[in-house]
Design a protein around this motif. Structure first.
Motif, PDB file in Angstrom:
ATOM      1  N   GLU A   1     -16.188  29.408 -42.116  1.00 12.01           N
ATOM      2  CA  GLU A   1     -15.555  28.344 -41.327  1.00 12.01           C
ATOM      3  C   GLU A   1     -16.234  28.168 -39.963  1.00 12.01           C
ATOM      4  OE1 GLU A   1     -10.977  29.048 -42.261  1.00 12.01           O
ATOM      5  OE2 GLU A   1     -11.499  27.087 -41.495  1.00 12.01           O
TER       6      GLU A   1
ATOM      7  N   VAL B   1     -13.930  33.601 -42.752  1.00 14.72           N
ATOM      8  CA  VAL B   1     -13.888  33.181 -41.334  1.00 14.72           C
ATOM      9  C   VAL B   1     -15.287  32.772 -40.875  1.00 14.72           C
ATOM     10  CG1 VAL B   1     -13.370  33.934 -38.975  1.00 14.72           C
ATOM     11  CG2 VAL B   1     -11.898  34.686 -40.865  1.00 14.72           C
TER      12      VAL B   1
ATOM     13  N   GLU C   1     -14.692  44.389 -38.765  1.00 15.22           N
ATOM     14  CA  GLU C   1     -13.481  44.544 -39.586  1.00 15.22           C
ATOM     15  C   GLU C   1     -13.553  45.872 -40.337  1.00 15.22           C
ATOM     16  OE1 GLU C   1     -10.581  43.943 -40.506  1.00 15.22           O
ATOM     17  OE2 GLU C   1     -10.069  42.124 -39.413  1.00 15.22           O
TER      18      GLU C   1
ATOM     19  N   ALA D   1     -10.869  39.392 -38.818  1.00 10.61           N
ATOM     20  CA  ALA D   1     -10.246  38.614 -39.902  1.00 10.61           C
ATOM     21  C   ALA D   1      -8.734  38.517 -39.703  1.00 10.61           C
ATOM     22  CB  ALA D   1     -10.555  39.255 -41.255  1.00 10.61           C
TER      23      ALA D   1
ATOM     24  N   ASN E   1      -4.997  37.729 -37.455  1.00  8.97           N
ATOM     25  CA  ASN E   1      -4.323  36.495 -36.997  1.00  8.97           C
ATOM     26  C   ASN E   1      -4.773  36.048 -35.614  1.00  8.97           C
ATOM     27  OD1 ASN E   1      -2.576  35.776 -39.200  1.00  8.97           O
ATOM     28  ND2 ASN E   1      -1.538  37.717 -38.788  1.00  8.97           N
TER      29      ASN E   1
ATOM     30  N   CYS F   1     -11.230  44.269 -45.526  1.00 10.14           N
ATOM     31  CA  CYS F   1     -11.055  42.900 -45.000  1.00 10.14           C
ATOM     32  C   CYS F   1     -12.374  42.150 -44.844  1.00 10.14           C
ATOM     33  CB  CYS F   1     -10.309  42.942 -43.666  1.00 10.14           C
ATOM     34  SG  CYS F   1      -8.619  43.475 -43.899  1.00 10.14           S
TER      35      CYS F   1
ATOM     36  N   TYR G   1      -8.251  34.627 -35.596  1.00  9.24           N
ATOM     37  CA  TYR G   1      -8.386  33.294 -36.208  1.00  9.24           C
ATOM     38  C   TYR G   1      -8.113  32.183 -35.198  1.00  9.24           C
ATOM     39  CZ  TYR G   1      -8.461  29.876 -39.964  1.00  9.24           C
ATOM     40  OH  TYR G   1      -8.790  28.814 -40.769  1.00  9.24           O
ATOM     41  N   SER G   2      -7.315  32.506 -34.183  1.00  7.47           N
ATOM     42  CA  SER G   2      -7.080  31.512 -33.114  1.00  7.47           C
ATOM     43  C   SER G   2      -8.064  31.669 -31.964  1.00  7.47           C
ATOM     44  CB  SER G   2      -5.664  31.668 -32.545  1.00  7.47           C
ATOM     45  OG  SER G   2      -4.722  31.212 -33.470  1.00  7.47           O
TER      46      SER G   2
ATOM     47  N   LYS H   1     -12.359  38.662 -46.542  1.00  7.38           N
ATOM     48  CA  LYS H   1     -11.617  37.685 -45.735  1.00  7.38           C
ATOM     49  C   LYS H   1     -12.470  37.259 -44.529  1.00  7.38           C
ATOM     50  CE  LYS H   1      -7.086  37.100 -43.601  1.00  7.38           C
ATOM     51  NZ  LYS H   1      -5.962  37.815 -42.961  1.00  7.38           N
ATOM     52  N   LEU H   2     -13.151  38.255 -43.938  1.00  7.68           N
ATOM     53  CA  LEU H   2     -14.004  37.950 -42.782  1.00  7.68           C
ATOM     54  C   LEU H   2     -15.126  36.983 -43.171  1.00  7.68           C
ATOM     55  CD1 LEU H   2     -14.700  38.398 -39.824  1.00  7.68           C
ATOM     56  CD2 LEU H   2     -15.951  40.456 -40.471  1.00  7.68           C
TER      57      LEU H   2
END
Ligand code: NAD
Ligand code: LMR
Length: 329
Positions: A56, A53, A42, A13, A15, A46, A18-19, A49-50
């Motif tokens: 998405e 992700v 994670e 989760a 930075n 978190c 995420y890329s 938040k995961l």
């Protein structure tokens, strides 16, 4: 259709992840015909938040993604893993050196090393991004009993790209002209970007860039301190470029290397090459062979200037190893 490869990514989760995750899912790392199972680890705070992700990733409907597992349980995350990409770690803040993170991050790699040995595929590859990545990788290796030491890697591909980009800008050529770029030593401010063996357009760098003073000073220190410069400018450490380098490292490790070239990655030293001490995770010029094995490029000339720089970075790696002796089995 090929069998899926299981890729575990920790810090999923965060930075860098995420890329990174979307590009792995799109087939940029292992190939456009290679299905993947993504296992995302994670820490419990978190996990929400995961979940976002994962939503998405689902909403991209990537055809290569066969399954996504999101968990805070290392055993579940590493189950059957072929690639363990250990990104999860606290990043440094302005004013810190990466080794200042050892006290916080080092112990994470004890548990993860053990969980990898118990759950991952027996010939899995372990690739550490979380800082200080060399010594974290050494900790994971020592704790992953039974896995071959040659399957452990840490990242200096980002430093290699930084070095290539600086040389290309100075020479006024496209970055693709710069080859044979070795980063030696530690992913730290002692690393040595070796301009003496690098090439521009197939010629020695020193034939193309006559400003030797720049090469010996500004070039080296710009590469050594680029991570800190990004933290100062962004207020956060490199993420997209780190993800790109992580993806490209794995791609380089699974793809036969172009004739005459090499790439930089940190791996376990056996004490027989270039006078590097045994038993550290050190960045070296590396090639991937047609059968998927890896070879350290041997026989490169090391002049007195390079020798001093390489030795200084190895000395730092030995000091880091001594600092974490209690985490090494
Ligand atoms: P980040 O803080 O955005 O994300 C890190 C994530 O890791 C967080 O979501 C956190 O919850 C998770 N995490 C922490 N401990 C964990 C554990 N035990 N198990 C699973 N997940 C855990 O940080 P980031 O920007 O993604 O950077 C991650 C690491 O990569 C940092 O240590 C950074 O310094 C390092 N890094 C290395 C390089 C390199 O070239 N080697 C380049 C850039 C960044
Ligand atoms: C980098 O090189 O950008 C990373 O290692 C992050 C950092 O702390 O510099």
């Amino acid at each position: 259709m090929k069998n899926p490869v299981t890729v575990t990514v920790t810090g999923a989760a965060g930075n860098i992840a995420y890329s990174l995750l979307f590009r792995i899912a799109a087939g940029e790392m292992l190939g456009a015909d290679q299905p993947v199972v993504l296992k995302l680890l994670e820490i419990p705070p978190c996990l929400d938040k995961l979940k976002g992700v994962v939503m998405e990733l689902e909403d991209c409907a990537f055809p290569l993604v066969k399954e996504i597992v999101a968990t805070a349980d290392p055993a579940e995350a590493f189950k059957g893993a072929d690639w363990c990409m250990l990104v999860g770690s606290v990043p440094r803040k302005a004013g810190m050196e990466r080794k200042d993170l050892l006290g916080i991050n080092g112990k994470v790699f004890v548990g993860q090393g053990k969980a990898i040995a118990e759950n991952a595929s027996k010939d899995c590859k372990v690739f550490v991004v979380g800082n200080p990545c060399n010594t974290n990788c050494l900790i994971a290796l020592h704790n992953a009993t039974g896995l071959p030491s040659q399957n452990f890697f840490a990242m200096t591909q980002l430093d290699e790209y930084r070095a290539k980009s600086q040389l290309a800008a100075k020479a006024g050529v496209p970055v693709s002209e710069v080859t044979n770029m070795t980063i030696w030593g530690n992913h730290s401010s002692t690393q040595y970007p070796d301009f003496t063996n690098a090439k521009i357009g197939g010629k020695p760098v020193t034939d193309v860039i006559s400003d030797t003073e720049w090469l010996k000073t500004t070039f080296i220190s710009t590469v050594q301190k680029r991570g800190a410069a990004i933290i100062a400018a962004r207020g956060a450490s490199s993420a997209a470029s780190a993800a790109n380098a992580a993806l490209m490292t794995v791609k380089n490790l699974v793809t036969p290397t172009a004739e005459g070239d090499w790439f930089s990655v940190c791996s376990f030293t056996d004490g027989t090459k270039y006078g590097l001490p045994a038993g550290i995770i050190c960045s070296m010029p590396t090639r991937t062979n047609a059968d998927g094995s890896h070879t350290i490029v041997e026989g490169l000339p090391i002049d007195a200037f390079s020798r001093e720089k390489i030795d200084a970075s190895c000395k730092e790696l030995l000091e880091e190893r001594a600092d974490v002796a209690d985490l090494l089995k």
